[in-house]
Scaffold this motif. Structure first.
Motif, PDB file in Angstrom:
ATOM      1  N   LEU A 186       1.510  -2.601  -1.410  1.00  0.00           N
ATOM      2  CA  LEU A 186       0.363  -2.753  -2.319  1.00  0.00           C
ATOM      3  C   LEU A 186      -0.181  -1.385  -2.736  1.00  0.00           C
ATOM      4  CD1 LEU A 186      -1.405  -5.705  -0.457  1.00  0.00           C
ATOM      5  CD2 LEU A 186       0.328  -5.808  -2.264  1.00  0.00           C
ATOM      6  N   GLY A 187       0.549  -0.327  -2.410  1.00  0.00           N
ATOM      7  CA  GLY A 187       0.110   1.014  -2.788  1.00  0.00           C
ATOM      8  C   GLY A 187      -0.776   1.675  -1.754  1.00  0.00           C
ATOM      9  N   SER A 188      -0.890   1.056  -0.589  1.00  0.00           N
ATOM     10  CA  SER A 188      -1.606   1.658   0.540  1.00  0.00           C
ATOM     11  C   SER A 188      -3.001   2.193   0.163  1.00  0.00           C
ATOM     12  CB  SER A 188      -0.742   2.799   1.123  1.00  0.00           C
ATOM     13  OG  SER A 188      -1.172   3.139   2.406  1.00  0.00           O
ATOM     14  N   PRO A 189      -3.853   1.333  -0.420  1.00  0.00           N
ATOM     15  CA  PRO A 189      -5.141   1.836  -0.905  1.00  0.00           C
ATOM     16  C   PRO A 189      -6.120   2.310   0.176  1.00  0.00           C
ATOM     17  CG  PRO A 189      -5.003  -0.552  -1.181  1.00  0.00           C
ATOM     18  CD  PRO A 189      -3.648  -0.081  -0.767  1.00  0.00           C
ATOM     19  N   ASP A 190      -5.842   2.035   1.451  1.00  0.00           N
ATOM     20  CA  ASP A 190      -6.757   2.497   2.506  1.00  0.00           C
ATOM     21  C   ASP A 190      -6.275   3.775   3.189  1.00  0.00           C
ATOM     22  OD1 ASP A 190      -4.607   1.115   3.609  1.00  0.00           O
ATOM     23  OD2 ASP A 190      -5.792   0.140   5.185  1.00  0.00           O
ATOM     24  N   GLU A 208      -3.594 -15.072   1.869  1.00  0.00           N
ATOM     25  CA  GLU A 208      -3.166 -14.919   0.459  1.00  0.00           C
ATOM     26  C   GLU A 208      -1.774 -14.280   0.369  1.00  0.00           C
ATOM     27  OE1 GLU A 208      -6.197 -12.804  -1.845  1.00  0.00           O
ATOM     28  OE2 GLU A 208      -4.599 -11.687  -2.839  1.00  0.00           O
ATOM     29  N   ASN A 209      -1.543 -13.278   1.176  1.00  0.00           N
ATOM     30  CA  ASN A 209      -0.317 -12.487   1.035  1.00  0.00           C
ATOM     31  C   ASN A 209       0.954 -13.243   1.407  1.00  0.00           C
ATOM     32  OD1 ASN A 209      -1.897 -10.411   0.135  1.00  0.00           O
ATOM     33  ND2 ASN A 209      -1.890  -9.252   2.057  1.00  0.00           N
ATOM     34  N   ILE A 210       0.817 -14.348   2.126  1.00  0.00           N
ATOM     35  CA  ILE A 210       2.027 -15.125   2.460  1.00  0.00           C
ATOM     36  C   ILE A 210       2.144 -16.369   1.572  1.00  0.00           C
ATOM     37  CG2 ILE A 210       1.128 -16.588   4.329  1.00  0.00           C
ATOM     38  CD1 ILE A 210       3.759 -15.906   5.861  1.00  0.00           C
ATOM     39  N   LEU A 252      16.806  -1.149   6.210  1.00  0.00           N
ATOM     40  CA  LEU A 252      16.290   0.154   5.790  1.00  0.00           C
ATOM     41  C   LEU A 252      14.848  -0.040   5.350  1.00  0.00           C
ATOM     42  CD1 LEU A 252      16.926   3.165   5.145  1.00  0.00           C
ATOM     43  CD2 LEU A 252      17.407   2.406   2.815  1.00  0.00           C
ATOM     44  N   GLN A 253      13.932   0.617   6.037  1.00  0.00           N
ATOM     45  CA  GLN A 253      12.512   0.476   5.684  1.00  0.00           C
ATOM     46  C   GLN A 253      12.078   1.711   4.914  1.00  0.00           C
ATOM     47  OE1 GLN A 253       8.218   0.383   7.843  1.00  0.00           O
ATOM     48  NE2 GLN A 253       9.633  -1.164   8.604  1.00  0.00           N
ATOM     49  N   VAL A 254      11.653   1.505   3.671  1.00  0.00           N
ATOM     50  CA  VAL A 254      11.248   2.615   2.802  1.00  0.00           C
ATOM     51  C   VAL A 254      10.015   2.198   2.003  1.00  0.00           C
ATOM     52  CG1 VAL A 254      13.552   3.646   2.482  1.00  0.00           C
ATOM     53  CG2 VAL A 254      12.805   1.779   0.990  1.00  0.00           C
ATOM     54  N   TRP A 284      -0.314  -0.578  10.336  1.00  0.00           N
ATOM     55  CA  TRP A 284      -0.777   0.823  10.299  1.00  0.00           C
ATOM     56  C   TRP A 284      -2.219   0.833   9.775  1.00  0.00           C
ATOM     57  CZ3 TRP A 284       0.074   4.403   5.612  1.00  0.00           C
ATOM     58  CH2 TRP A 284      -0.459   5.677   5.878  1.00  0.00           C
ATOM     59  N   LYS A 285      -3.093   1.545  10.430  1.00  0.00           N
ATOM     60  CA  LYS A 285      -4.513   1.677  10.076  1.00  0.00           C
ATOM     61  C   LYS A 285      -5.353   0.476  10.491  1.00  0.00           C
ATOM     62  CE  LYS A 285      -2.924   2.638   5.731  1.00  0.00           C
ATOM     63  NZ  LYS A 285      -2.815   1.178   5.752  1.00  0.00           N
ATOM     64  N   SER A 286      -4.730  -0.520  11.115  1.00  0.00           N
ATOM     65  CA  SER A 286      -5.480  -1.672  11.633  1.00  0.00           C
ATOM     66  C   SER A 286      -5.989  -1.268  13.015  1.00  0.00           C
ATOM     67  CB  SER A 286      -4.574  -2.904  11.741  1.00  0.00           C
ATOM     68  OG  SER A 286      -4.046  -3.223  10.488  1.00  0.00           O
ATOM     69  N   ALA A 329      10.123  -3.161   2.308  1.00  0.00           N
ATOM     70  CA  ALA A 329       9.219  -2.333   1.500  1.00  0.00           C
ATOM     71  C   ALA A 329       7.941  -2.057   2.272  1.00  0.00           C
ATOM     72  CB  ALA A 329       8.881  -3.055   0.204  1.00  0.00           C
ATOM     73  N   TYR A 330       7.720  -0.778   2.591  1.00  0.00           N
ATOM     74  CA  TYR A 330       6.411  -0.458   3.194  1.00  0.00           C
ATOM     75  C   TYR A 330       5.437   0.003   2.118  1.00  0.00           C
ATOM     76  CZ  TYR A 330       7.505   4.683   3.895  1.00  0.00           C
ATOM     77  OH  TYR A 330       7.818   6.010   3.769  1.00  0.00           O
ATOM     78  N   SER A 331       4.149  -0.052   2.462  1.00  0.00           N
ATOM     79  CA  SER A 331       3.069   0.220   1.494  1.00  0.00           C
ATOM     80  C   SER A 331       3.276  -0.568   0.202  1.00  0.00           C
ATOM     81  CB  SER A 331       2.955   1.723   1.232  1.00  0.00           C
ATOM     82  OG  SER A 331       2.758   2.422   2.444  1.00  0.00           O
TER      83      SER A 331
END
Ligand code: NAP
Length: 281
Positions: free
Chosen positions: A169-173, A228-230, A139-141, A27-29, A165-167
């Protein structure tokens, strides 16, 4: 060098199918960026991509798949777990096929039900029959340390549902980010653990989720962050450190659709009889 996956890197769905615990969010990419991001992700060892037609970038994601997967290309299509989602206006069976990325043998369709998302795993050939008759498996939340979803996770485990878990990292963008909202990636308790393990706050957060069996789908278009994230499978948080991360929970939801009423921003669906965000489930 590509990250090598181990068995611990998967959640096992009630169907027996394995779902990689870390996936790439998209999302947002933007088109123009997302194809390269997916290619970097696949090269870095990701085997799970989270998509949706509503993100407006699935054709480019399909191009990345075509470039990276297939005979003699090193990655088999059946090894990559792809999630897509049907928007609330696209639940009729006739709307499913046009919404799905092309050339996919397997797909997970997430039905967005008043933002309370339940997912069903289905095979392409079943898709036009009755998706509603297939037992949900995922369940995606929204979930991250500020919204730990402890009760919901227990509820999912009781029902053999895997939580994504979506967002994470807190969805900073996000476009609607508020200047006074808490900044998850600056949380001191997480920064302390990052220092101890010589990892980044994002890696501590993703590790915490994977260690409790929750799938995460951090979004990035930056090569170094995608890698990094993986890189979260080479260390283990102590049980008390897992509890420390869970303890920063503050019931904070970053993704709440809002509308403006009488000049005030209010939750869009709060008057709905099944509005889910007031309950722990
Ligand atoms: P997110 O993954 O929490 O955060 C993405 C942001 O974090 C981007 O600005 C990214 O920057 C940055 N970032 C990524 N890795 C980082 C790192 N290691 N260190 C510092 N910053 C980092 O936000 P999200 O996109 O809202 O959520 C993830 C995915 O969940 C979405 O993309 C989407 O696939 C899914 N989602 C689903 C729903 C739903 O209703 N089902 C709702 C929301 C999200 P760069 O890109 O610039 O690197």
């Amino acid at each position: 060098m590509a990250h090598r996956m181990s068995m611990n890197d998967f959640a096992v769905l009630s169907t027996g199918r394995k779902m990689p615990l870390v996936g790439l969010g998209t999302w947002k990419s933007e088109p123009g960026q997302v194809k390269q991001a997916v290619i970097w992700a696949l090269q870095s060892g990701y085997r799970h991509i989270d998509c949706a037609p509503i993100y407006g970038n699935e054709p480019e994601i399909g191009e990345a798949f075509q470039e990276m997967m297939g005979p003699e290309k090193g990655i088999r299509r059946e090894d990559v777990f792809v999630t897509s989602k049907l928007w609330n206006t696209k639940h009729h069976p006739d709307d499913v096929e046009p919404c799905s990325p092309k050339n996919l043998s397997y797909i997970v369709v997430v039905l967005n039900l008043n933002e309370f998302n339940s997912a069903v795993e289905c095979k392409r050939e079943q898709r036009n029959s009755s998706v509603a008759s297939i037992k949900p498996t995922v369940l995606q939340v929204e979930s991250h340390p500020y919204l730990a979803q402890v009760e919901l996770l227990a509820h999912c485990r009781d029902r053999s549902l895997v939580m994504t878990a979506y967002s994470p990292l807190g969805s900073p963008d996000r476009a609607w980010k508020h200047p006074e909202e808490p900044v998850l990636l600056e949380e001191p308790a997480i920064a302390a653990l990052a220092k101890k393990y010589n990892k980044t706050p994002a890696q501590i957060i993703i590790r915490w989720q994977t260690q409790r069996g929750v799938v995460t789908i951090p979004k990035s278009i930056t090569e170094s962050r995608i890698k990094e994230n993986i890189q979260v499978f080479d260390f283990t948080l102590e049980p008390e450190e897992m509890n420390q991360v869970t303890a920063v929970h503050r019931g904070w939801r970053y993704i709440v659709p809002t509308i403006t009423v009488d000049g005030k921003s209010v939750p869009r669906d709060a008057a709905h009889p099944h509005y889910p965000f007031n309950d722990p489930y």
